[in-house]
Scaffold this active site. Structure first.
Site, PDB file in Angstrom:
ATOM      1  N   LYS A  16      -4.596  -9.897  -7.618  1.00 17.82           N
ATOM      2  CA  LYS A  16      -5.822 -10.078  -7.214  1.00 17.82           C
ATOM      3  C   LYS A  16      -6.750  -9.321  -7.628  1.00 17.82           C
ATOM      4  O   LYS A  16      -6.419  -8.168  -8.035  1.00 17.82           O
ATOM      5  CB  LYS A  16      -6.127 -10.291  -5.522  1.00 17.82           C
ATOM      6  CG  LYS A  16      -5.851  -9.019  -5.040  1.00 17.82           C
ATOM      7  CD  LYS A  16      -6.176  -9.156  -3.369  1.00 17.82           C
ATOM      8  CE  LYS A  16      -6.370  -7.490  -2.724  1.00 17.82           C
ATOM      9  NZ  LYS A  16      -7.164  -7.497  -1.784  1.00 17.82           N
ATOM     10  N   LYS A  51     -10.567  -3.636  -5.761  1.00 16.32           N
ATOM     11  CA  LYS A  51     -11.481  -2.286  -5.999  1.00 16.32           C
ATOM     12  C   LYS A  51     -10.455  -1.162  -6.396  1.00 16.32           C
ATOM     13  O   LYS A  51     -11.171  -0.168  -6.996  1.00 16.32           O
ATOM     14  CB  LYS A  51     -12.325  -2.092  -4.637  1.00 16.32           C
ATOM     15  CG  LYS A  51     -12.104  -1.934  -3.580  1.00 16.32           C
ATOM     16  CD  LYS A  51     -13.111  -1.801  -2.436  1.00 16.32           C
ATOM     17  CE  LYS A  51     -12.292  -1.787  -1.041  1.00 16.32           C
ATOM     18  NZ  LYS A  51     -12.880  -2.867  -0.072  1.00 16.32           N
ATOM     19  N   LYS A  66       0.846  -1.346   0.199  1.00 10.00           N
ATOM     20  CA  LYS A  66      -0.033   0.119   0.086  1.00 10.00           C
ATOM     21  C   LYS A  66       0.960   1.257  -0.164  1.00 10.00           C
ATOM     22  O   LYS A  66       0.646   2.294  -0.533  1.00 10.00           O
ATOM     23  CB  LYS A  66      -1.171  -0.026   1.097  1.00 10.00           C
ATOM     24  CG  LYS A  66      -2.006  -0.981   1.094  1.00 10.00           C
ATOM     25  CD  LYS A  66      -3.382  -0.810   1.863  1.00 10.00           C
ATOM     26  CE  LYS A  66      -4.402  -1.750   1.577  1.00 10.00           C
ATOM     27  NZ  LYS A  66      -5.582  -1.541   2.528  1.00 10.00           N
TER      28      LYS A  66
HETATM   29  P1  ATP Z   1      -8.060  -3.008  -2.284  1.00  7.61           P
HETATM   30  O1  ATP Z   1      -7.589  -3.928  -3.252  1.00  7.61           O
HETATM   31  O2  ATP Z   1      -8.547  -1.804  -2.786  1.00  7.61           O
HETATM   32  O3  ATP Z   1      -7.145  -2.865  -0.898  1.00  7.61           O
HETATM   33  P2  ATP Z   1     -10.130  -4.918  -1.449  1.00  7.61           P
HETATM   34  O4  ATP Z   1     -10.915  -5.085  -2.612  1.00  7.61           O
HETATM   35  O5  ATP Z   1      -8.704  -5.898  -1.368  1.00  7.61           O
HETATM   36  O6  ATP Z   1      -9.375  -3.577  -1.416  1.00  7.61           O
HETATM   37  P3  ATP Z   1     -10.546  -5.163   1.229  1.00  7.61           P
HETATM   38  O7  ATP Z   1     -11.573  -3.849   1.773  1.00  7.61           O
HETATM   39  O8  ATP Z   1      -9.036  -4.917   1.606  1.00  7.61           O
HETATM   40  O9  ATP Z   1     -10.781  -5.090  -0.467  1.00  7.61           O
HETATM   41  O10 ATP Z   1     -11.169  -6.478   1.389  1.00  7.61           O
HETATM   42  C1  ATP Z   1     -12.223  -6.967   2.032  1.00  7.61           C
HETATM   43  C2  ATP Z   1     -12.391  -8.475   2.034  1.00  7.61           C
HETATM   44  O11 ATP Z   1     -12.463  -9.013   0.949  1.00  7.61           O
HETATM   45  C3  ATP Z   1     -11.246  -8.993   2.945  1.00  7.61           C
HETATM   46  O12 ATP Z   1     -11.803 -10.111   3.609  1.00  7.61           O
HETATM   47  C4  ATP Z   1     -10.416  -9.571   1.702  1.00  7.61           C
HETATM   48  O13 ATP Z   1      -9.560 -10.745   1.940  1.00  7.61           O
HETATM   49  C5  ATP Z   1     -11.533  -9.941   0.621  1.00  7.61           C
HETATM   50  N1  ATP Z   1     -10.867  -9.886  -0.724  1.00  7.61           N
HETATM   51  C6  ATP Z   1     -10.778  -8.865  -1.136  1.00  7.61           C
HETATM   52  N2  ATP Z   1     -10.119  -8.885  -2.522  1.00  7.61           N
HETATM   53  C7  ATP Z   1     -10.316 -10.419  -2.597  1.00  7.61           C
HETATM   54  C8  ATP Z   1     -10.099 -11.368  -3.733  1.00  7.61           C
HETATM   55  N3  ATP Z   1      -9.416 -10.885  -4.880  1.00  7.61           N
HETATM   56  N4  ATP Z   1     -10.346 -12.416  -3.715  1.00  7.61           N
HETATM   57  C9  ATP Z   1     -11.106 -12.980  -2.478  1.00  7.61           C
HETATM   58  N5  ATP Z   1     -11.040 -12.145  -1.455  1.00  7.61           N
HETATM   59  C10 ATP Z   1     -10.952 -10.976  -1.505  1.00  7.61           C
HETATM   60  N1  LTN Z   2      -8.192  -5.003   6.992  1.00  7.69           N
HETATM   61  C1  LTN Z   2      -9.417  -5.767   6.711  1.00  7.69           C
HETATM   62  C2  LTN Z   2     -10.488  -5.155   7.086  1.00  7.69           C
HETATM   63  C3  LTN Z   2     -10.678  -5.351   8.460  1.00  7.69           C
HETATM   64  C4  LTN Z   2     -10.864  -6.482   9.162  1.00  7.69           C
HETATM   65  C5  LTN Z   2     -10.568  -6.101  10.572  1.00  7.69           C
HETATM   66  C6  LTN Z   2     -11.101  -7.737   8.907  1.00  7.69           C
HETATM   67  C7  LTN Z   2     -10.634  -4.279   9.429  1.00  7.69           C
HETATM   68  N2  LTN Z   2     -10.724  -5.088  10.696  1.00  7.69           N
HETATM   69  C8  LTN Z   2     -11.153  -7.271  11.500  1.00  7.69           C
HETATM   70  C9  LTN Z   2     -11.252  -8.615   9.714  1.00  7.69           C
HETATM   71  C10 LTN Z   2     -11.260  -8.731  11.164  1.00  7.69           C
HETATM   72  C11 LTN Z   2      -9.207  -5.594   5.002  1.00  7.69           C
HETATM   73  O1  LTN Z   2      -8.636  -4.852   4.458  1.00  7.69           O
HETATM   74  N3  LTN Z   2      -9.833  -6.493   4.305  1.00  7.69           N
END
Ligand code: ATP
Ligand code: LTN
Length: 327
Positions: A192, A195, A111
């Site tokens: 992966k 968003k 990040k």
């Molecule tokens: P960014 O990629 O912008 O950091 P993100 O799409 O990874 O965001 P998060 O808010 O970090 O979204 O993740 C929310 C939840 O969705 C977490 O439990 C994360 O592990 C899961 N997740 C995110 N992207 C994936 C993916 N491509 N496949 C499976 N699970 C995912």
């Molecule tokens: N860091 C996680 C979001 C998140 C989370 C938590 C997940 C914040 N606090 C506690 C599990 C338990 C993410 O970016 N997906």
């Protein structure tokens, strides 16, 4: 009943990776666990957010939780900043977290590279996540693979605190769904689905229109060759699409392989597009209904915060007593 907690940052539109890797698992697990489904707004501000967009994303994420099947009658849906104990326990844990542990976090390293300016909150982010989990005496934390390292840190902080001050926190376990822990980008199967991806063709958002869904599946990257075979090494793009298909249809990628023997990529993609439209339409309808009734959403959030505050406050109080605060 065992306790399950997880959260998503309201930092953009949710996609099918978030759904398969996180929300769908929670909706299934809420039958057997007491689920706390959090909207992690304190985490979202570890990178710059525009206030109006953040407010909208917090509401959208809440409505998507409910529309996807998290049942507010059964589970606690709440916003992290509505429970001040998260920031308070986060601070206490920060005073006990070795700097070296935070420096090793791969999410921070990733990040950091994407930011023009890096603030302390991004570095301390995993400590706040530990507070989120430990406040509810959580047994299980269902997350995608990218969060595994943060769960390990949570366990180590809880053990450290318990050893030093006496039994205070339950040691949680991570739960990573085997097939859907890492859904890859449609435009690049080596990264992966995310968003924050540069192109919207990377993901299928839960609120994409049927035509957008069909179009994105159609233009998704495929591998050389013609056969629909499940081979992670040789055919990562098709393997990813097959895992998405299997997760939505129910079943295993091997079943899809049998079903599509002798068929073409375009047959498979057409069916996958239709399957996604069929599965996402009811969710989108429910979302639409909720967005016409914001008061009922606010009511769910108020009740969620009340319940979460009671439990979190109890654990915070215990921790404060143990470290010698005058409480
Ligand atoms: P960014 O990629 O912008 O950091 P993100 O799409 O990874 O965001 P998060 O808010 O970090 O979204 O993740 C929310 C939840 O969705 C977490 O439990 C994360 O592990 C899961 N997740 C995110 N992207 C994936 C993916 N491509 N496949 C499976 N699970 C995912
Ligand atoms: N860091 C996680 C979001 C998140 C989370 C938590 C997940 C914040 N606090 C506690 C599990 C338990 C993410 O970016 N997906």
């Amino acid at each position: 009943m065992k306790i399950l907690l997880s959260g998503i940052q309201p930092s953009g539109i949710l996609h099918i990776g978030n759904y398969l890797g996180a929300i769908k698992q929670w909706t299934e697990l809420q039958k057997d666990f007491q689920l706390f489904a959090m909207i992690a707004d304190l985490h979202a501000i570890t990178v710059p957010q525009k206030p109006d967009e953040l407010r909208q994303n917090i509401l959208n994420t809440t409505m998507l939780y409910i529309a996807a099947g998290i049942d507010p009658q059964k589970s606690t849906i709440f916003i992290q900043s509505h429970v001040p104990a998260h920031a308070e326990l986060g601070w206490i844990l920060n005073t006990m977290t070795p700097l070296g542990d935070l420096e090793r976090m791969t999410q921070f390293k990733d990040k950091k590279e994407k930011q023009s300016e890096v603030f302390a909150g991004l570095f301390n982010y995993p400590v706040l996540m530990a507070a989120d989990i430990l406040l509810y005496q959580t047994d299980v934390v269902p997350v995608g693979e990218d969060q595994q390292q943060h769960i390990e840190l949570t366990r180590s902080l809880a053990k450290r605190f318990n050893n030093k001050f006496g039994e205070t926190f339950k040691i949680p376990e991570g739960f990573i769904p085997p097939q859907t822990a890492r859904i890859m980008g449609l435009d690049d199967p080596t990264k992966k689905m995310s968003k924050s991806a540069a192109s919207a063709n990377n993901y299928i958002a839960l609120l994409d229109t049927p035509d957008e869904i069909r179009r994105k599946v159609k233009i998704a990257v495929t591998d050389s060759g013609k056969e629909i075979v499940y081979d992670e090494e040789e055919k990562p793009a098709i393997a990813n699409l097959m895992r998405i298909f299997a997760a939505f249809a129910g079943g295993e990628p091997d079943d899809i392989e049998k079903q599509y023997q002798g068929k073409s990529y375009s047959d498979f993609k057409r069916d996958l597009g239709e399957l996604l439209v069929e599965k996402l339409t009811p969710l989108q309808q429910r979302y639409q209904e909720l967005s016409e009734d914001p008061e009922s959403v606010m009511d769910i959030l108020r009740k969620g915060a009340d319940h979460a505050n009671k439990i979190a406050q109890k654990t915070l109080h215990k921790a404060q007593q143990k470290i010698g605060f005058l409480v």
